[in-house]
Every structure is written in C-alpha cells, then in structure tokens.
Motif scaffolding. Structure first.
Motif, PDB file in Angstrom:
ATOM      1  N   GLU A  13       0.824  -1.208   0.000  1.00 27.69           N
ATOM      2  CA  GLU A  13       0.000   0.000   0.000  1.00 27.69           C
ATOM      3  C   GLU A  13       0.865   1.269   0.000  1.00 27.69           C
ATOM      4  O   GLU A  13       0.580   2.226  -0.728  1.00 27.69           O
ATOM      5  N   ILE A  14       1.938   1.268   0.782  1.00 23.77           N
ATOM      6  CA  ILE A  14       2.854   2.417   0.800  1.00 23.77           C
ATOM      7  C   ILE A  14       3.544   2.548  -0.552  1.00 23.77           C
ATOM      8  O   ILE A  14       3.694   3.649  -1.083  1.00 23.77           O
ATOM      9  N   LYS A  15       3.940   1.431  -1.130  1.00 23.19           N
ATOM     10  CA  LYS A  15       4.630   1.437  -2.424  1.00 23.19           C
ATOM     11  C   LYS A  15       3.715   1.970  -3.533  1.00 23.19           C
ATOM     12  O   LYS A  15       4.169   2.675  -4.438  1.00 23.19           O
ATOM     13  N   ALA A  49      -1.594  -1.061  12.042  1.00 21.17           N
ATOM     14  CA  ALA A  49      -2.600  -0.034  11.742  1.00 21.17           C
ATOM     15  C   ALA A  49      -1.957   0.942  10.758  1.00 21.17           C
ATOM     16  O   ALA A  49      -0.919   1.539  11.058  1.00 21.17           O
ATOM     17  N   MET A  50      -2.538   1.083   9.587  1.00 22.32           N
ATOM     18  CA  MET A  50      -1.967   1.944   8.549  1.00 22.32           C
ATOM     19  C   MET A  50      -1.834   3.386   9.024  1.00 22.32           C
ATOM     20  O   MET A  50      -0.911   4.090   8.631  1.00 22.32           O
ATOM     21  N   GLU A  51      -2.736   3.826   9.891  1.00 21.21           N
ATOM     22  CA  GLU A  51      -2.661   5.190  10.417  1.00 21.21           C
ATOM     23  C   GLU A  51      -1.361   5.390  11.197  1.00 21.21           C
ATOM     24  O   GLU A  51      -0.703   6.416  11.083  1.00 21.21           O
ATOM     25  N   HIS A  58       5.436  10.035   8.223  1.00 22.22           N
ATOM     26  CA  HIS A  58       5.284  11.482   8.052  1.00 22.22           C
ATOM     27  C   HIS A  58       6.086  12.258   9.092  1.00 22.22           C
ATOM     28  O   HIS A  58       6.776  13.232   8.777  1.00 22.22           O
ATOM     29  N   ASN A  59       6.023  11.834  10.353  1.00 14.83           N
ATOM     30  CA  ASN A  59       6.634  12.587  11.453  1.00 14.83           C
ATOM     31  C   ASN A  59       8.002  12.064  11.871  1.00 14.83           C
ATOM     32  O   ASN A  59       8.744  12.782  12.547  1.00 14.83           O
ATOM     33  N   GLY A  60       8.310  10.842  11.549  1.00 22.30           N
ATOM     34  CA  GLY A  60       9.574  10.255  11.997  1.00 22.30           C
ATOM     35  C   GLY A  60       9.473   9.779  13.427  1.00 22.30           C
ATOM     36  O   GLY A  60       8.421   9.844  14.055  1.00 22.30           O
ATOM     37  N   MET A  61      10.573   9.311  13.953  1.00 20.23           N
ATOM     38  CA  MET A  61      10.596   8.773  15.307  1.00 20.23           C
ATOM     39  C   MET A  61      10.825   9.891  16.303  1.00 20.23           C
ATOM     40  O   MET A  61      11.714  10.717  16.131  1.00 20.23           O
TER      41      MET A  61
END
Length: 76
Positions: A13-15, A49-51, A58-61
């Motif tokens: 899905e990400i790809k 969970a895709m969220e 998006h935010n990183g670690m």
C-alpha cells in the motif's frame, strides 16, 4: 475502525502511494520487531494499523531520551 494490514500488505500500500519509497519489507519488519511501530499479533499474522505507519513515516521517530550514540555510557 483502523485499517489493519499485514506487513507485506502495508508495504504494498505504501509502495502504491509512493513508487520511489526507500522503505523495504525487511525495514518495515524491523521497525515492527523493535516496537517502533505498534502492531497486533493474531495467530501467525502481524497486523499494522496503517494510520500508525503513515504517521511514523510522516513525522519520523520521536524519542524522549537524548541520543547516546558515540558517547560513553556508565556500566552498572
């Protein structure tokens, strides 16, 4: 309800969203095994969970502890 996917499905899905992503299935599995991305184990399947994955990408670690790489640590 959250969109839950297996590791391979989440990668796929990400790809599809970003064809030039540097993320790999192995890298995603490592993030899950380290506990960086929360998951749910159901039988032999690991669901993400895709969220949570999208938020991480998006935010990183975000770490609460200072980076200790390259520093001497006290041995107890």
């Amino acid at each position: 309800m959250q969109r839950m996917r297996t590791i391979k499905e989440a990668y796929k899905e990400i790809k599809e969203k970003d064809k030039d992503t540097a993320l790999t299935v192995t890298g995603l599995r490592r993030l899950v095994n380290e506990g960086t991305i929360p998951c749910v184990q159901i039988g032999n399947k690991t669901l993400i969970a895709m969220e949570n994955l999208e938020e991480f990408l998006h935010n990183g670690m975000k770490s609460n502890t200072p980076n200790s790489i390259g520093k001497i640590r006290r041995v107890l």
